[in-house]
Design a protein around this motif. Structure first.
Motif, PDB file in Angstrom:
ATOM      1  N   ASP A  20      -9.688  -8.405  -1.054  1.00  0.00           N
ATOM      2  CA  ASP A  20     -10.702  -7.860  -0.160  1.00  0.00           C
ATOM      3  C   ASP A  20     -10.652  -6.340  -0.245  1.00  0.00           C
ATOM      4  N   THR A  21     -11.385  -5.670   0.614  1.00  0.00           N
ATOM      5  CA  THR A  21     -11.430  -4.199   0.594  1.00  0.00           C
ATOM      6  C   THR A  21     -11.051  -3.625   1.953  1.00  0.00           C
ATOM      7  N   VAL A  22     -10.238  -4.379   2.711  1.00  0.00           N
ATOM      8  CA  VAL A  22      -9.855  -3.949   4.060  1.00  0.00           C
ATOM      9  C   VAL A  22      -8.872  -2.788   4.022  1.00  0.00           C
ATOM     10  N   GLY A  23      -7.938  -2.816   3.079  1.00  0.00           N
ATOM     11  CA  GLY A  23      -6.933  -1.758   3.010  1.00  0.00           C
ATOM     12  C   GLY A  23      -5.752  -2.051   3.919  1.00  0.00           C
ATOM     13  N   PHE A  24      -4.741  -1.172   3.868  1.00  0.00           N
ATOM     14  CA  PHE A  24      -3.497  -1.360   4.601  1.00  0.00           C
ATOM     15  C   PHE A  24      -3.536  -0.738   5.996  1.00  0.00           C
ATOM     16  N   SER A  25      -2.695  -1.283   6.875  1.00  0.00           N
ATOM     17  CA  SER A  25      -2.336  -0.565   8.091  1.00  0.00           C
ATOM     18  C   SER A  25      -1.329   0.508   7.688  1.00  0.00           C
ATOM     19  N   THR A  26      -1.002   1.402   8.596  1.00  0.00           N
ATOM     20  CA  THR A  26      -0.084   2.489   8.264  1.00  0.00           C
ATOM     21  C   THR A  26       1.284   1.970   7.837  1.00  0.00           C
ATOM     22  N   ILE A  27       1.831   1.022   8.586  1.00  0.00           N
ATOM     23  CA  ILE A  27       3.158   0.487   8.277  1.00  0.00           C
ATOM     24  C   ILE A  27       3.150  -0.244   6.938  1.00  0.00           C
ATOM     25  N   SER A  28       2.143  -1.075   6.719  1.00  0.00           N
ATOM     26  CA  SER A  28       2.060  -1.813   5.457  1.00  0.00           C
ATOM     27  C   SER A  28       1.916  -0.871   4.275  1.00  0.00           C
ATOM     28  N   SER A  29       1.188   0.224   4.467  1.00  0.00           N
ATOM     29  CA  SER A  29       1.014   1.209   3.395  1.00  0.00           C
ATOM     30  C   SER A  29       2.353   1.826   3.006  1.00  0.00           C
ATOM     31  N   VAL A  30       3.160   2.137   3.988  1.00  0.00           N
ATOM     32  CA  VAL A  30       4.484   2.716   3.721  1.00  0.00           C
ATOM     33  C   VAL A  30       5.348   1.724   2.947  1.00  0.00           C
ATOM     34  N   ILE A  31       5.348   0.459   3.401  1.00  0.00           N
ATOM     35  CA  ILE A  31       6.145  -0.576   2.729  1.00  0.00           C
ATOM     36  C   ILE A  31       5.660  -0.799   1.294  1.00  0.00           C
ATOM     37  N   ALA A  32       4.343  -0.827   1.123  1.00  0.00           N
ATOM     38  CA  ALA A  32       3.781  -1.063  -0.211  1.00  0.00           C
ATOM     39  C   ALA A  32       4.177   0.036  -1.182  1.00  0.00           C
ATOM     40  N   ASN A  33       4.033   1.271  -0.753  1.00  0.00           N
ATOM     41  CA  ASN A  33       4.314   2.389  -1.661  1.00  0.00           C
ATOM     42  C   ASN A  33       5.801   2.598  -1.897  1.00  0.00           C
ATOM     43  N   ALA A  34       6.614   2.317  -0.891  1.00  0.00           N
ATOM     44  CA  ALA A  34       8.055   2.527  -1.031  1.00  0.00           C
ATOM     45  C   ALA A  34       8.740   1.396  -1.773  1.00  0.00           C
ATOM     46  N   LEU A  35       8.138   0.186  -1.713  1.00  0.00           N
ATOM     47  CA  LEU A  35       8.850  -0.964  -2.267  1.00  0.00           C
ATOM     48  C   LEU A  35       7.981  -1.859  -3.139  1.00  0.00           C
ATOM     49  N   VAL A  36       6.928  -2.446  -2.575  1.00  0.00           N
ATOM     50  CA  VAL A  36       6.156  -3.465  -3.290  1.00  0.00           C
ATOM     51  C   VAL A  36       5.525  -2.899  -4.553  1.00  0.00           C
ATOM     52  N   PHE A  37       4.744  -1.842  -4.438  1.00  0.00           N
ATOM     53  CA  PHE A  37       4.075  -1.272  -5.603  1.00  0.00           C
ATOM     54  C   PHE A  37       5.077  -0.669  -6.582  1.00  0.00           C
ATOM     55  N   ARG A  38       6.164  -0.150  -6.069  1.00  0.00           N
ATOM     56  CA  ARG A  38       7.167   0.461  -6.944  1.00  0.00           C
ATOM     57  C   ARG A  38       7.867  -0.593  -7.798  1.00  0.00           C
ATOM     58  N   LYS A  39       8.134  -1.772  -7.210  1.00  0.00           N
ATOM     59  CA  LYS A  39       8.841  -2.815  -7.942  1.00  0.00           C
ATOM     60  C   LYS A  39       7.915  -3.675  -8.803  1.00  0.00           C
ATOM     61  N   ALA A  40       6.634  -3.660  -8.497  1.00  0.00           N
ATOM     62  CA  ALA A  40       5.687  -4.497  -9.243  1.00  0.00           C
ATOM     63  C   ALA A  40       5.494  -3.982 -10.672  1.00  0.00           C
ATOM     64  N   ASP A  41       5.342  -4.921 -11.598  1.00  0.00           N
ATOM     65  CA  ASP A  41       5.005  -4.551 -12.972  1.00  0.00           C
ATOM     66  C   ASP A  41       3.507  -4.379 -13.129  1.00  0.00           C
ATOM     67  N   ILE A  42       2.756  -5.170 -12.367  1.00  0.00           N
ATOM     68  CA  ILE A  42       1.299  -5.080 -12.416  1.00  0.00           C
ATOM     69  C   ILE A  42       0.744  -5.564 -11.071  1.00  0.00           C
ATOM     70  N   ILE A  43      -0.371  -4.974 -10.647  1.00  0.00           N
ATOM     71  CA  ILE A  43      -1.015  -5.335  -9.387  1.00  0.00           C
ATOM     72  C   ILE A  43      -2.457  -5.688  -9.705  1.00  0.00           C
ATOM     73  N   ILE A  44      -2.853  -6.915  -9.408  1.00  0.00           N
ATOM     74  CA  ILE A  44      -4.184  -7.368  -9.796  1.00  0.00           C
ATOM     75  C   ILE A  44      -5.084  -7.542  -8.575  1.00  0.00           C
ATOM     76  N   SER A  45      -6.383  -7.387  -8.812  1.00  0.00           N
ATOM     77  CA  SER A  45      -7.391  -7.579  -7.774  1.00  0.00           C
ATOM     78  C   SER A  45      -8.632  -8.148  -8.435  1.00  0.00           C
ATOM     79  N   ASN A  46      -9.530  -8.726  -7.615  1.00  0.00           N
ATOM     80  CA  ASN A  46     -10.776  -9.241  -8.187  1.00  0.00           C
ATOM     81  C   ASN A  46     -11.889  -8.203  -8.152  1.00  0.00           C
TER      82      ASN A  46
END
Length: 217
Positions: A78-104
């Motif tokens: 979807d195109t809702v985007g992150f809340s502030t807390i989720s954005s911090v977690i995503a950038n500090a951990l999820v996106f950093r550890k991911a090899d690839i991030i896919i979307s439709n």
């Protein structure tokens, strides 16, 4: 292929007949889920782990330093985007550890501020061969016989603009009578009033059919 579900069943019986192994992780706390995910990953030693939710992506990103696998994050639909807390977690951990991030959609990648070097778009597709012939068409059996049918396959939630869908349908219906607008998907309780005027009107050319597992028919 191993499919891990945090529920007791799935809505698509055909999945049970696929040549895959399904693991049902149910009634576990968040901490317990991390343990069970970790146990499965250590046991299966997967080459690729593909996650479909932000919470699961977070859990798997915690395990990534301990086990070698390719990590595909696939929760952006979807195109809702992150809340502030989720954005911090995503950038500090999820996106950093991911090899690839896919979307439709590329818009989804932008909305969630996915790193350019990791984001990839895989557009939704459909195989027309899955459709049965018009002689066995379930819409005909439901009394929908107009020459044209506009179908929206999506749950009725805040993430889907059904108000616009209805507005467009009503506008077109004032100009022509050969089109039926059909919505197929779970209707959340808070949207019941939005669609109730269409569900009981058998002659309406706007129809909300609710969830169905025979959409290809």
């Amino acid at each position: 292929i191993h499919l891990v579900l945090t529920k007791t069943s799935n809505d698509y019986p055909e999945v049970n007949h696929l040549p895959i192994t399904i693991h049902y992780l149910k009634d576990f706390s968040d901490l317990s889920l991390i343990y069970h995910y970790f146990s499965l990953v250590l046991k299966l030693k997967p080459d690729v782990v593909h996650t479909w939710s932000f919470k699961t992506s977070f859990y798997i990103s915690l395990l990534k330093p301990f086990v070698a696998f390719r990590f595909v994050v696939g929760f952006i639909a979807d195109t809702v985007g992150f809340s502030t807390i989720s954005s911090v977690i995503a950038n500090a951990l999820v996106f950093r550890k991911a090899d690839i991030i896919i979307s439709n959609s590329s818009t989804g990648l932008t909305a969630y501020k996915v790193p350019v070097n990791k984001g990839k778009v895989i557009y939704n597709g459909f195989d027309p061969s899955r459709l049965r012939t018009i002689e066995d068409n379930r819409l005909d059996k439901l009394g929908i016989k107009t020459s044209y049918k506009v179908v929206m396959l999506a749950n009725v939630t805040q993430y889907k603009n059904y108000k616009l869908f209805i507005e467009i349908a009503e506008t077109i219906m004032t100009r022509r009578n050969d089109v039926t607008f059909i919505a197929i998907g779970n209707i959340l309780p808070e949207y019941a009033k939005l669609v109730e005027r269409f569900t009981d009107n058998k002659h309406s050319r706007i129809k909300f059919l609710g969830f169905r597992n025979d959409v290809c028919e």
